[in-house]
Design an enzyme around this catalytic site. Sequence first.
Site, PDB file in Angstrom:
ATOM      1  CB  SER A 201       2.024   7.772  41.395  1.00 51.78           C
ATOM      2  OG  SER A 201       1.367   8.866  41.994  1.00 51.78           O
TER       3      SER A 201
ATOM      4  CE  LYS B  81      -0.907   7.088  44.608  1.00 46.86           C
ATOM      5  NZ  LYS B  81      -0.160   8.229  44.071  1.00 46.86           N
TER       6      LYS B  81
ATOM      7  CB  SER C 254      -2.386   7.555  40.392  1.00 43.53           C
ATOM      8  OG  SER C 254      -1.126   7.560  40.993  1.00 43.53           O
TER       9      SER C 254
END
Length: 476
Positions: A165, A168, A223
């Site tokens: 993640s 991101k 997340s």
Amino acid sequence: MGSGSIRRSAGALFRGVLSAPGAKAGTFTDVPTTFCASTASTDPAVPAASADPAASTAPTAPGRAARTGFPLRTAAALAASGLLASPLLAGTAHADPKAPAPPSKMSQIGGDRLGTPGVQVAPKPGAPKLPGPDQLTARSWIVSDAASGKVLAAKNPHWQLAPASTLKMLFADTVLPKFPKDQKHTVKPADLAGMGAGSSLVGIKENLSYTVHDLWLGVFLRSGNDAVHTLSAMNGGTKATVAQMQQHAKELNANDTHVVTPDGYDAPGQVSSAYDLSLFARSGLQNADFREYCSTASAQFPGEEAKGGKRASFGIQNTNRLLSGDYDIKPYPGIAGVKNGSTTNAGSTFTGVAHRGGRKLLVTVMNPQKKEHNEAYREAAKLFDWGFAAADKVEPVGRLVGPRSEDDGTGAVSAKGKGKDADKSTQAALNSTGGAGAWTAVGIGSAVLALLGVVAFAVHRRRTLPERMRGRQPRK
């Protein structure tokens, strides 16, 4: 503005928002979660098949809660007795004897030494010693000055690894400027299609409306892959968003990165590097909204509609444990973001920014081989400590380059004549945020961390993912 209240840092950088009616800021026991413990290999050679529990918990869809866990009273008793902090729950420490070796030759963007395998550091007399390999077990890491871009030390920073993640950050740097914070979007079922089994979720519900502000809180704090997919749908769809992210990575000279999913969920061929993740963070931090979201420790998130059309809310906490803390780790002094992740292929990944004494450092850690609980954060904290102590006592071993439009990545003068000076605009942007208060986020008080941790574990056990989101990971 969104409907949640943000627990803000000292300083005027972050803008708060009012709580929804009846909501209590800072309450996390009502966050819809599911227990989704990973039992999968962290070898990036293993085919992608797992979830991305960037948070240790992931919200579930409504109506699917299963009463299979122990009571919250038991959880509170455990917290009071200190059982949660027992070494038995802290994980095991070991290195994988089958761990792959880094390539013998990697990208040299930012400097020749950054393409050389192993630890790269150039200490001056009196420089503090780097922690040894028994303390820094990550396959790849990098410490750099966020403002100047100077790389103070690194280990295999251009090794292409699964990012989880932390990708991101690139998603946010690409998409965040496109929509005003107060724009509202009603979520369609198609918006949430295509998420991987066991995805980390913030708890977005179909047919309900959310502001862009809400959605970004879901991306950064929890997340939430559901928030990423909703924003991607607003941005023309997942395919279009992935293409834009790849183009933006190219513009940032992040040539180690290949984007397959916008949320960082494991996918064949999806890779990045500690160097590129630092580029994404450095670029994103020039945006005030990016800084606000990545440094928010806790907030309220819109829940379901109650009678009379009133909207409930529930508390969410940032899963960056150097920001929010955990039962076994305290918030890092001066921390101000940025993003964490964890998947089968990636192991644990983390990029953080911290401020101390007028200096802002970026640290990225990828896949520690010591499998202790919160190990990525522990190793990042060690690198921050060393970096702040060593900043004036080491020669740079490389630099974080500027965007391709200003910098060709080699240090040569580009077509626009900026070359090595390309970082000056970045430095000015980062320095314009003011003093320590504007760069320091306030975490949750350490006295309640143990209780929060054990209550979260209890809630995990009380919730399950909907059938369409379930998935088992291969055994280690």
